[in-house]
Design an enzyme around this catalytic site. Structure first.
Site, PDB file in Angstrom:
ATOM      1  N   PHE A   1      39.302  41.639  39.956  1.00  0.00           N
ATOM      2  CA  PHE A   1      39.065  43.077  39.834  1.00  0.00           C
ATOM      3  C   PHE A   1      39.375  43.691  41.190  1.00  0.00           C
ATOM      4  CE2 PHE A   1      36.037  46.745  39.646  1.00  0.00           C
ATOM      5  CZ  PHE A   1      36.377  47.283  38.419  1.00  0.00           C
ATOM      6  N   ALA A   2      40.509  44.384  41.315  1.00  0.00           N
ATOM      7  CA  ALA A   2      40.970  44.886  42.605  1.00  0.00           C
ATOM      8  C   ALA A   2      40.712  46.377  42.711  1.00  0.00           C
ATOM      9  CB  ALA A   2      42.445  44.572  42.792  1.00  0.00           C
TER      10      ALA A   2
ATOM     11  N   SER B   1      32.331  51.989  48.468  1.00  0.00           N
ATOM     12  CA  SER B   1      31.380  52.695  47.614  1.00  0.00           C
ATOM     13  C   SER B   1      31.964  53.992  47.066  1.00  0.00           C
ATOM     14  CB  SER B   1      30.100  52.996  48.399  1.00  0.00           C
ATOM     15  OG  SER B   1      29.473  51.795  48.822  1.00  0.00           O
TER      16      SER B   1
ATOM     17  N   TRP C   1      38.367  42.534  50.084  1.00  0.00           N
ATOM     18  CA  TRP C   1      37.151  41.955  49.515  1.00  0.00           C
ATOM     19  C   TRP C   1      37.332  41.683  48.021  1.00  0.00           C
ATOM     20  CZ3 TRP C   1      34.728  40.068  53.308  1.00  0.00           C
ATOM     21  CH2 TRP C   1      34.592  40.754  54.508  1.00  0.00           C
ATOM     22  N   ILE C   2      38.509  41.204  47.647  1.00  0.00           N
ATOM     23  CA  ILE C   2      38.800  40.969  46.245  1.00  0.00           C
ATOM     24  C   ILE C   2      38.414  39.537  45.866  1.00  0.00           C
ATOM     25  CG2 ILE C   2      40.558  41.026  44.450  1.00  0.00           C
ATOM     26  CD1 ILE C   2      39.804  43.753  45.836  1.00  0.00           C
TER      27      ILE C   2
ATOM     28  N   GLY D   1       9.099  25.910  55.942  1.00  0.00           N
ATOM     29  CA  GLY D   1       9.076  25.630  57.363  1.00  0.00           C
ATOM     30  C   GLY D   1      10.458  25.259  57.888  1.00  0.00           C
TER      31      GLY D   1
ATOM     32  N   GLU E   1      29.517  45.602  44.119  1.00  0.00           N
ATOM     33  CA  GLU E   1      29.321  46.350  42.865  1.00  0.00           C
ATOM     34  C   GLU E   1      28.275  47.453  43.002  1.00  0.00           C
ATOM     35  OE1 GLU E   1      29.365  44.304  39.084  1.00  0.00           O
ATOM     36  OE2 GLU E   1      30.323  42.564  40.005  1.00  0.00           O
ATOM     37  N   GLY E   2      28.313  48.086  44.158  1.00  0.00           N
ATOM     38  CA  GLY E   2      27.407  49.201  44.417  1.00  0.00           C
ATOM     39  C   GLY E   2      26.287  48.788  45.350  1.00  0.00           C
TER      40      GLY E   2
ATOM     41  N   SER F   1      22.985  48.835  47.833  1.00  0.00           N
ATOM     42  CA  SER F   1      21.634  49.294  47.506  1.00  0.00           C
ATOM     43  C   SER F   1      21.454  50.783  47.755  1.00  0.00           C
ATOM     44  CB  SER F   1      20.601  48.498  48.316  1.00  0.00           C
ATOM     45  OG  SER F   1      20.564  47.143  47.892  1.00  0.00           O
TER      46      SER F   1
END
Length: 383
Positions: free
Chosen positions: A126-127, A135, A159-160, A341, A365-366, A368
């Protein structure tokens, strides 16, 4: 054993419970056999295994089937896979995200690719994201100029996921029918199309196949358009509307794995002559973790159930699920590291692996902060 009582919630039907049970068995029997030392090879192997196991038929449902999409099944699968193996979840998710536009809006010819990805015979990607447009999708700069019966694409994506190993890419570009979001179009681009270059492979703290792509005068037929020219933003949002809830489900899977590991740890570890589990401070951490897990699950499966029962859009519900589940999973995993620990930061331990895995889910994917904007706007509009 992970608590499975949530499967009795009214969000689910018997087919969902049967699916969860069957996949749990498959994961136990199969996922431990995959060598993760080569991330690309492991991803390809996992896609093939998931295809052979029949699980990828859920990732890109046949649009002509009586029930073409079931988000609850997608969420259950991602939650279960993530709990066992983060890369297996990634492999499944990218098959769905990459072909989501085709499943929802593709032509019959484009669905030939969907048939291949459902079998694990081809990898999809998904490019959408660009160096200056993550965003803010409406500001993407990659262009697709009409030239007779073709389009010519120029630009860059970054970032694909599955970049560099995918066989086919869903690419979003500016075709200029209008300003901003109303001038984007989705294209289905085979990886061997001249003009598509893998410019850079990107390394991240939780190994996944990622890349930067460059399009240099790439010519593609007009039949590669997914849906309608100028409607690419709607196509992208319809896909993200579905898969955003599944990102939350993956985070939930990581959180459950952290809780399971912590329960085992505090029951077995002795401190001051008694198990850690008898210390009230430890019990407080366990209570917080259990609360965060259940609250996340409620938001996730509310969003999935709402979509499955006919809602046209679930942007608000999905945003709430993704924001809360990914943020709380980060908290749960951090507590797991603390309860382990020194072992919690040892490379290769369950908490250390989960600590690296979870962080990216609060971004892709969006992010926060973007989910907060979505929730706020929806709330202001509807109240």
């Amino acid at each position: 054993m992970t608590d499975r009582s949530f499967l009795e919630w009214p969000f689910f039907e018997d087919r969902h419970r049967e699916l969860a049970t069957a996949l749990e068995t498959w994961c136990v029997e199969n996922l431990g056999t995959v060598d993760h030392s080569d991330t690309d090879a492991a991803t390809v192997a996992l896609v093939r295994m998931l295809g052979e196991g029949g699980w990828l038929r859920y990732s890109g449902p046949d649009p002509e089937a009586p029930a073409p999409l079931d988000v609850r099944s997608l969420c259950l699968i991602r939650e279960t896979l993530a709990r066992h193996d983060g890369l297996a979840d990634f492999a499944f998710a990218m098959q769905g995200l990459g072909m989501g536009a085709v499943s929802l809006s593709g032509s019959s010819g484009q669905r030939e690719w969907l048939a291949r990805t459902r079998k694990g015979a081809a990898l999809s990607a998904f490019a959408l994201s660009e160096p200056a447009s993550g965003s803010d999708v409406a500001s993407l700069a990659t262009t697709a100029v009409r030239d007779g019966s073709h389009y010519v694409l120029n630009g860059e994506k970054t970032w694909i996921s599955n970049g560099g190993i995918a066989d086919v890419y869903t690419v979003f570009a500016r075709t200029g029918e209008a300003e901003g979001a109303r001038g984007l179009t989705a294209f289905l681009v085979p990886a061997d199309t001249p003009g598509l270059e893998i410019t850079e492979r990107l390394e991240v703290m939780a190994p996944h196949p990622l890349a930067r792509l460059t399009f240099r005068d790439l010519r593609i037929g007009a039949d590669a358009v997914i849906g309608t020219p100028g409607e690419g933003f709607k196509v992208a949002m319809s896909v993200l509307d579905v898969f955003r809830s599944t990102v939350a489900a993956a985070a939930l899977g990581f959180a459950r794995a952290a809780l399971d590991a912590s329960l085992e740890r505090v029951r077995a570890r002795q401190l001051f002559g008694a198990p850690l589990s008898e210390l009230q401070m430890v019990q407080g951490h366990i209570a917080d973790m259990a609360l965060d897990v259940d609250a996340s699950a409620l938001l996730i499966y509310r969003a999935a159930w709402t979509k499955d029962t006919g809602a046209a859009r679930v942007s608000r519900e999905a945003a709430m699920a993704k924001l809360f589940a990914t943020d709380q999973a980060q908290r749960v995993i951090d507590k797991a590291v603390q309860l382990h620990g020194g072992d919690g930061v040892r490379v290769g331990s369950v908490p250390e692996r989960l600590y690296r895995e979870i962080r990216a889910l609060r971004i892709y994917e969006g992010a926060s902060d973007v989910q907060k904007v979505v929730i706020a706007r929806a709330t202001l509009k509807n109240t």
